[in-house]
Design an enzyme around this catalytic site. Structure first.
Site, PDB file in Angstrom:
ATOM      1  CB  THR A 109      47.318  72.992  -2.073  1.00 29.77           C
ATOM      2  OG1 THR A 109      46.689  71.832  -1.464  1.00 29.77           O
ATOM      3  CG2 THR A 109      48.712  73.063  -1.483  1.00 29.77           C
ATOM      4  NE  ARG A 111      43.379  64.152   3.673  1.00 28.98           N
ATOM      5  CZ  ARG A 111      43.711  64.991   2.848  1.00 28.98           C
ATOM      6  NH1 ARG A 111      43.861  66.250   3.117  1.00 28.98           N
ATOM      7  NH2 ARG A 111      44.140  64.578   1.712  1.00 28.98           N
ATOM      8  N   GLY A 125      47.303  65.091   4.832  1.00 30.09           N
ATOM      9  CA  GLY A 125      47.566  64.844   3.437  1.00 30.09           C
ATOM     10  C   GLY A 125      48.880  65.059   2.683  1.00 30.09           C
TER      11      GLY A 125
END
Length: 259
Positions: free
Chosen positions: A120, A148, A150
C-alpha cells in the site's frame, strides 16, 4: 507512486481471483476535516485523484464499485484498458496464488517472510502553518475475492488527519487494521504526549497480539515530529526534513542523504 509499477497501487496493482483489478484510496484534510475515499474502483490509473474529487465535489465520503466509476466518469476521468494497469509481475503473483488456495486467506503473523507481499502506498504531510493531510492508495491483496474492500479507504483504519492531533497512513493486513482502527488508535496515543514512533509501535504491537495481524505506519505530529514503524520484515519509506532525505526498507535500516 500510483504511476510507478513497482508499487501495489494504480499501475502494478494486484489482481483479484477473477483476474480483475479493484483499487481503494483515501484522502483526508486535517484542517477542514473533510475526507474522500473510493473502494473497489476499476480501470483508473489514479484512484487517489478520484478520492480527492469525492472529498471536494460530493456530499459523500466513500464511493465504491460501479458507483465510484460512474462518479469518476461524470467528472471527466476516462477509464483505461485494464492491461495498462496490469504488469507481468501482477500476473505472476496471481498465478502463484491460484496454485496455492482457491480463495485468499490472510496469512497468520507467524507465516510472514521476506516473500510475503502486500503493498500500500501512503503519505502524510504537515506544512509550515501546521496544516496536515494524509493519503493512502492500494491495489488490495493478491488473489482477493472480487468486491473485497480493505482498510485503506476506511477513515481511522487506513488513514487519519487532524491538525490538532497529527496525520497517519497505514499499511499491512487490512482485516486486522480495520478491527483495531489502527490509524485512529495511533493518533489517540500520540495525543497523550507519547512520541510518534513509540505511539505507532505501541498500537501495531497491540494489534499484532490481539488480532494476529501485522502492519506498518507513518505519522507526523502537529509539531512536525515524524515516526515510522512496521512489524513486517520490510516496508519502504522516506521523508524529507531540514534539507535531508531519510529512507529505509528493512526494520533496522535508516539512510540519510543531503538534498
Amino acid at each position: 507512486m500510483e504511476d510507478c509499477p513497482l508499487f501495489n497501487a494504480g499501475i502494478g496493482s494486484y489482481m483479484t481471483l477473477d483476474g480483475k483489478l479493484e483499487m481503494d484510496a483515501l484522502i483526508l484534510d486535517g484542517t477542514t476535516m473533510k475526507a474522500g475515499g473510493v473502494g473497489a474502483i476499476r480501470n483508473l490509473i489514479n484512484p487517489i485523484r478520484v478520492a480527492r474529487l469525492v472529498m471536494e465535489n460530493s456530499q459523500h465520503i466513500l464511493l465504491a464499485g460501479e458507483g465510484a466509476n460512474k462518479f469518476a466518469a461524470a467528472h471527466g476521468f476516462h477509464q483505461v484498458d485494464p492491461n495498462v494497469l496490469i504488469t507481468p509481475y501482477s500476473k505472476e503473483r496471481l498465478a502463484s496464488a491460484k496454485e496455492g488456495k482457491a480463495i485468499f486467506t490472510p496469512p497468520e503473523k507467524t507465516d510472514i517472510t521476506e516473500e510475503t507481499e502486500y503493498g500500500t502506498v501512503g503519505c502524510v504531510v504537515i506544512d509550515k502553518d501546521g496544516h496536515t493531510a494524509s493519503a493512502t492508495s492500494t491495489g488490495g491483496i493478491n488473489g482477493q475475492i472480487a468486491g473485497r474492500v480493505g482498510d485503506t479507504p476506511i477513515i481511522g483504519a487506513g488513514g487519519y488527519a487532524d491538525d490538532q492531533l497529527g496525520a497517519v497512513s497505514t499499511t499491512g493486513q487490512g482485516e486486522a487494521i480495520m478491527k483495531s482502527l489502527l490509524a485512529r488508535h495511533i493518533i489517540d496515543v500520540m495525543a497523550t504526549g507519547q512520541n510518534v514512533k513509540d505511539s505507532i509501535m505501541h498500537c501495531v504491537t497491540q494489534m499484532d497480539k490481539r488480532f494476529n495481524g501485522y502492519a506498518g505506519a507513518i505519522a507526523v505530529s502537529p509539531k512536525g515530529e515524524i515516526g515510522i514503524y512496521h512489524s513486517a520484515p520490510q516496508m519502504a519509506w522516506a521523508y524529507v526534513q531540514a534539507g535531508k532525505v531519510h529512507y529505509g526498507f528493512h526494520s533496522d535500516q535508516h539512510v540519510t542523504e543531503e538534498l
